[in-house]
Design an enzyme around this catalytic site. Sequence first.
Site, PDB file in Angstrom:
ATOM      1  N   LYS A  79      23.888  -7.343  24.112  1.00 23.53           N
ATOM      2  CA  LYS A  79      24.736  -8.244  23.331  1.00 23.53           C
ATOM      3  C   LYS A  79      26.140  -7.647  23.206  1.00 23.53           C
ATOM      4  O   LYS A  79      26.290  -6.442  22.952  1.00 23.53           O
ATOM      5  CB  LYS A  79      24.118  -8.449  21.940  1.00 23.53           C
ATOM      6  CG  LYS A  79      24.846  -9.480  21.085  1.00 23.53           C
ATOM      7  CD  LYS A  79      24.105  -9.706  19.764  1.00 23.53           C
ATOM      8  CE  LYS A  79      24.749 -10.761  18.910  1.00 23.53           C
ATOM      9  NZ  LYS A  79      24.034 -10.972  17.634  1.00 23.53           N
ATOM     10  N   SER A 154      22.584 -15.787  16.570  1.00 15.05           N
ATOM     11  CA  SER A 154      23.787 -15.583  17.345  1.00 15.05           C
ATOM     12  C   SER A 154      23.549 -14.899  18.692  1.00 15.05           C
ATOM     13  O   SER A 154      24.388 -15.010  19.581  1.00 15.05           O
ATOM     14  CB  SER A 154      24.778 -14.736  16.540  1.00 15.05           C
ATOM     15  OG  SER A 154      24.251 -13.453  16.291  1.00 15.05           O
ATOM     16  N   SER A 178      19.274 -13.492  13.870  1.00 15.66           N
ATOM     17  CA  SER A 178      19.884 -13.622  15.197  1.00 15.66           C
ATOM     18  C   SER A 178      19.116 -13.024  16.362  1.00 15.66           C
ATOM     19  O   SER A 178      19.515 -13.224  17.516  1.00 15.66           O
ATOM     20  CB  SER A 178      21.293 -13.043  15.182  1.00 15.66           C
ATOM     21  OG  SER A 178      22.159 -13.970  14.597  1.00 15.66           O
TER      22      SER A 178
HETATM   23  N1  GLN Z   1      22.869 -17.410  11.715  1.00 17.97           N
HETATM   24  C1  GLN Z   1      23.095 -16.444  10.685  1.00 17.97           C
HETATM   25  C2  GLN Z   1      24.556 -16.383  10.368  1.00 17.97           C
HETATM   26  O1  GLN Z   1      25.276 -17.155  10.888  1.00 17.97           O
HETATM   27  C3  GLN Z   1      22.579 -15.111  11.135  1.00 17.97           C
HETATM   28  C4  GLN Z   1      23.490 -14.408  12.055  1.00 17.97           C
HETATM   29  C5  GLN Z   1      22.961 -13.083  12.524  1.00 17.97           C
HETATM   30  O2  GLN Z   1      21.802 -12.746  12.305  1.00 17.97           O
HETATM   31  N2  GLN Z   1      23.831 -12.323  13.146  1.00 17.97           N
HETATM   32  O3  GLN Z   1      25.017 -15.585   9.623  1.00 17.97           O
END
Ligand code: GLN
Length: 493
Positions: A79, A154, A178
Amino acid sequence: MKIHEMTAHELHNMLKTKEISAKEITTEIFSHVHQVEDRMKSYITLTEEKAYAAADIVDKKIAGNEEISPLAGIPAAIKDVLSTKGIDTTCASKMLDGYVPPYDAAVIEKLYKNDMVMVGKTNCDEFAMGSSTENSSYFPTRNPWNTDMVPGGSSGGSAASVAAGQAVYSLGTDTGGSVRQPASFCGVVGLKPTYGRVSRNGLVALASSLDQIGPFTKDIRDCAIVMNAIAGYDKKDSTSISRPVPDYTEALKKDIKGLKIGVPKEYFAEGIQSEVRDAIETSLQKLEELGAIVEETSLPHSKYALAVYYLIQPSECSSNLAKFDGVRYGYRDKSAENLIDMYMKTRSEGFGKEVKRRIMLGTYALSSGYYDAYYLKALKVRTLILQDFEKAFGEYDVLVAPTSPTVAFPFGEKTENPLQMYLSDICTIPINLAGIPGLSIPCGFSDGLPIGLQILGEPFSEEKLLQVGYAFEKNSEFHLARPSFVEGGVEGE
Ligand code: GLN
């Protein structure tokens, strides 16, 4: 089975018996990447040259009959929020366009020690804020099961690349779901380890009290193998915990007879798709047949988790992102006439809409006069959420819930309504607030789209999660399914 459809442990066995070379694996994977990447868009940066150089080292070791790591020569995707020395690290943000870190994140160092062949850096939501990868400043990544659907987020690129066979395993980060939510959407295994289990040194921080790095793999054995490589104490991460790292593959030898599984009823609330509910119920029956004791339980404060998260996460994020001011890293507005103007223009132009929304929310929640009413209150409710879990783990070995209330959704469906997007993480966010580990495994399909089952345990119970996950996997076929991309019409597939 084709090379790009195989697992790390299968490829490792072929490398050891010299049935295949690391160079051949690398060639196969890159040829597949080039074939499907136009449609997938999993990667921001490809590191082909470095990959071949790494494969060459592995082949030399094999030729010299040296012992090789289970991950040696296995193509991996990373990532793009993890620092990689000499390789662009953008966090999918215009703000870090052209930024090349001078050092490797701890997990990258560890994987290099295991002779990783890095395919590239994967796309994600900007600074890991989002649940669909649509917030990337570059482009959205597609879901290989149906290219009209999001891969989740994400860490969408990390999940999609493994599902699509563009990498054998990958790393993502999980601050509120995420790793687990995109794993669920893409039909792969995803683990969020316990807070403190994996060093975050070199991870571009989003929300420091929540972030964890975790693997995406095609099956549970690979997940255990990657965890063996990345877990452990690091003095450079003050939140990492000094505790021996077990051999996670040992967990695969145990059955689940007599194991107590709690099913928190709040995680099956309004908004859950009936196909998701059915798949989880069928999976629970299977776990029962395998000898587990399944009972309903309650985590009453989990219903506040989303509200708590969207105070704590933006607060930490507004503070963490203050360093992107145009002076030290990446993007800088060139037209400004003085320093303040430069800060303002750089941050207005460099950050996307969702990032700005979080910075504003966080700055507001932390400002004097509101701090007690919002931020401090959220911290108190966070403790109540944690205490619910502690109580449940006094009674149950693990908890089981859906990973996401829905399967992957179409592009654009939630982009205009942030609250709808936030709801996608309703089943994953409480786990980050509590700091406990969570594993998502494939457990079904709805209209050709994968469904994920989430297994939760007390801190440092990753072995137990893998034990339950493996018992299920051995008795199911969902992890063996591979997307055909046909709906998306990838030519020549
Ligand atoms: N979707 C969640 C957010 O937007 C989690 C994001 C993540 O785990 N990096 O914060």
